[in-house]
Design an enzyme around this catalytic site. Structure first.
Site, PDB file in Angstrom:
ATOM      1  N   ARG A   1       0.150  25.350 -16.698  1.00 47.50           N
ATOM      2  CA  ARG A   1      -0.941  26.206 -16.250  1.00 47.50           C
ATOM      3  C   ARG A   1      -2.247  25.862 -16.933  1.00 47.50           C
ATOM      4  O   ARG A   1      -3.267  26.458 -16.616  1.00 47.50           O
ATOM      5  CB  ARG A   1      -0.589  27.655 -16.568  1.00 47.50           C
TER       6      ARG A   1
ATOM      7  N   ARG B   1       6.030  44.612 -10.400  1.00 46.73           N
ATOM      8  CA  ARG B   1       5.650  43.904 -11.616  1.00 46.73           C
ATOM      9  C   ARG B   1       4.452  44.594 -12.250  1.00 46.73           C
ATOM     10  O   ARG B   1       3.527  44.995 -11.570  1.00 46.73           O
ATOM     11  CB  ARG B   1       5.282  42.458 -11.270  1.00 46.73           C
TER      12      ARG B   1
ATOM     13  N   ARG C   1      -5.781  37.379 -13.031  1.00 47.57           N
ATOM     14  CA  ARG C   1      -4.906  36.204 -12.862  1.00 47.57           C
ATOM     15  C   ARG C   1      -5.582  35.147 -11.995  1.00 47.57           C
ATOM     16  O   ARG C   1      -5.436  33.955 -12.231  1.00 47.57           O
ATOM     17  CB  ARG C   1      -3.551  36.627 -12.278  1.00 47.57           C
TER      18      ARG C   1
ATOM     19  N   LYS D   1       4.661  30.136  -4.189  1.00 46.18           N
ATOM     20  CA  LYS D   1       5.409  29.167  -4.993  1.00 46.18           C
ATOM     21  C   LYS D   1       6.864  29.600  -5.174  1.00 46.18           C
ATOM     22  O   LYS D   1       7.774  28.796  -5.025  1.00 46.18           O
ATOM     23  CB  LYS D   1       4.779  29.004  -6.389  1.00 46.18           C
TER      24      LYS D   1
ATOM     25  N   ARG E   1       3.256  42.449  -1.745  1.00 48.99           N
ATOM     26  CA  ARG E   1       4.402  42.240  -2.633  1.00 48.99           C
ATOM     27  C   ARG E   1       4.612  43.480  -3.496  1.00 48.99           C
ATOM     28  O   ARG E   1       5.741  43.934  -3.684  1.00 48.99           O
ATOM     29  CB  ARG E   1       4.143  41.007  -3.509  1.00 48.99           C
TER      30      ARG E   1
HETATM   31  P1  AMP Z   1       4.002  34.194 -13.014  1.00 49.67           P
HETATM   32  O1  AMP Z   1       5.299  34.866 -12.736  1.00 49.67           O
HETATM   33  O2  AMP Z   1       4.107  32.694 -12.936  1.00 49.67           O
HETATM   34  O3  AMP Z   1       2.876  34.722 -12.183  1.00 49.67           O
HETATM   35  O4  AMP Z   1       3.633  34.512 -14.536  1.00 49.67           O
HETATM   36  C1  AMP Z   1       3.417  35.831 -14.957  1.00 49.67           C
HETATM   37  C2  AMP Z   1       2.667  35.831 -16.279  1.00 49.67           C
HETATM   38  O5  AMP Z   1       3.429  35.164 -17.287  1.00 49.67           O
HETATM   39  C3  AMP Z   1       1.327  35.103 -16.274  1.00 49.67           C
HETATM   40  O6  AMP Z   1       0.272  35.899 -15.777  1.00 49.67           O
HETATM   41  C4  AMP Z   1       1.165  34.756 -17.752  1.00 49.67           C
HETATM   42  O7  AMP Z   1       0.787  35.877 -18.499  1.00 49.67           O
HETATM   43  C5  AMP Z   1       2.579  34.394 -18.141  1.00 49.67           C
HETATM   44  N1  AMP Z   1       2.869  32.960 -17.915  1.00 49.67           N
HETATM   45  C6  AMP Z   1       3.755  32.433 -17.035  1.00 49.67           C
HETATM   46  N2  AMP Z   1       3.754  31.099 -17.080  1.00 49.67           N
HETATM   47  C7  AMP Z   1       2.828  30.762 -18.018  1.00 49.67           C
HETATM   48  C8  AMP Z   1       2.337  29.527 -18.526  1.00 49.67           C
HETATM   49  N3  AMP Z   1       2.799  28.342 -18.074  1.00 49.67           N
HETATM   50  N4  AMP Z   1       1.389  29.574 -19.504  1.00 49.67           N
HETATM   51  C9  AMP Z   1       0.920  30.738 -19.984  1.00 49.67           C
HETATM   52  N5  AMP Z   1       1.317  31.941 -19.534  1.00 49.67           N
HETATM   53  C10 AMP Z   1       2.273  31.961 -18.565  1.00 49.67           C
END
Ligand code: AMP
Length: 188
Positions: free
Chosen positions: A88, A135, A146, A13, A127
């Site tokens: 999400r 990360r 996740r 994404k 990654r």
């Molecule tokens: P990402 O970079 O999109 O993989 O997000 C990393 C982490 O941020 C996720 O595993 C969640 O803990 C939190 N997070 C990001 N976007 C959301 C969302 N829309 N709702 C809830 N938690 C989020």
């Protein structure tokens, strides 16, 4: 152009969002990146979110909805935006529908990047090994979490946006350029 990019962690994404930013002159709104910035800056939101994120769980709908609601009103969003990592949950999707309606904004499409589950773990491991700044949630345990959170909470959005008629699905197993091309095609 206002888009949602939907897909599991490791689907690409972020990579595709970067392309779309250039092609359509719109901004990428990644709730994950915004939350990581809040964690780094030790804001109240960041302090509340850090441990939840490290475990690979979701922060509260309230927090992310309020972040997005404010963010889409900023001037750099005038030409449009890509939501990457938001919504999400069904509750977030419903809140998004309501807030866009409130602001007289329309969504153009929801693009689902579909990938086989087996490839995700190897992509994320790659990654983690290539990234200088790994990360905190790019490790096998958090990734598993996740993925299970994605399946339980986010995958239902595919049906949600199929019902609204907004869902477009592209094959995320192709190489990066081909995925980008497929996205362009479904958007045209
Ligand atoms: P990402 O970079 O999109 O993989 O997000 C990393 C982490 O941020 C996720 O595993 C969640 O803990 C939190 N997070 C990001 N976007 C959301 C969302 N829309 N709702 C809830 N938690 C989020």
């Amino acid at each position: 152009m206002r888009l949602i990019l939907l897909g599991p962690p490791g689907a690409g994404k972020g990579t595709q969002a970067e392309r779309l930013v250039q092609d359509y002159k719109i901004v990428q709104l990644s709730t994950g990146e915004m939350l990581r910035a809040a964690v780094a800056a030790k804001t109240p939101v960041g302090l509340a979110a850090k441990e939840i994120m490290d475990r690979g769980e979701l922060v509260s709908d309230e927090i992310v909805v309020s972040i997005i609601s404010d963010r889409v009103e900023e001037s750099d969003c005038a030409n449009g935006f890509i939501l990457d990592g938001f919504p999400r949950t069904i509750a977030q999707a419903e809140a998004l529908t309501a807030l866009l309606k409130d602001k007289n904004m329309e969504l153009d499409a929801v693009v689902e990047i579909r990938v086989d589950e087996g490839i995700l773990l190897s992509r994320i491991e790659k990654r983690a090994s290539e990234s200088a700044e790994v990360r905190a949630d790019d490790n096998a345990e958090a990734l598993k979490k996740r993925l299970s959170v994605y399946k339980a909470q986010t995958e239902p959005l595919i049906e949600f946006y199929t019902k609204t008629g907004e869902l477009k699905t592209v094959d995320g197993m192709q190489d990066i350029d081909q995925v980008a091309q497929s996205i362009k095609e479904v958007l045209s």
